[in-house]
Design a protein around this motif. Sequence first.
Motif: not given
Length: 147
Positions: A41-50, A65-79
């Motif tokens: 649940d990567r969205e909830q992981v990101v929501a744990m941050y200020t 910002g968006e870089q942090l969100a993309n780290y936990w929710n990278p675009p494309g498939e996560r292997s």
Amino acid sequence: MRIILTILTLVIFSHAKAQDKEVESIKSQAKQFSEYLMKGDREQVVAMYTSDAKIFPADRDILEGEQLANYWNPPGERSWETSYHRITPVEIKVIGNEAYDWGYYEGTSTNGEQTSDWRGKYVIIWRKVEGEWKIYLDIWNRIKLDD
């Protein structure tokens, strides 16, 4: 004099109890972070941050910002997915509406065919936002595992 000592003792005891409550709340948030990570649940992981949080992953620039969100929710498939994650704090110190927490983390990632175990150390700076502890600064790096 006896009344002053009694009041002082009560104040110290109340402060210690409040500190213990805040430390337990931070421990609960850290456990929740691990649970969200293991559920994917990567969205909830990101929501744990200020909203102004920064992360300091090893061998990378500081992300926010968006870089942090993309780290936990990278675009494309996560292997690779995290199948196990645990944070073990060594010390948590609460100072008003901020706190620091340092210790060790460990986990296991899998991609269906391979498994990778990992372990490292971390420092987290927490901020209390609207009554909830959130991660403001998250710094970590791995420790080489003995083979």
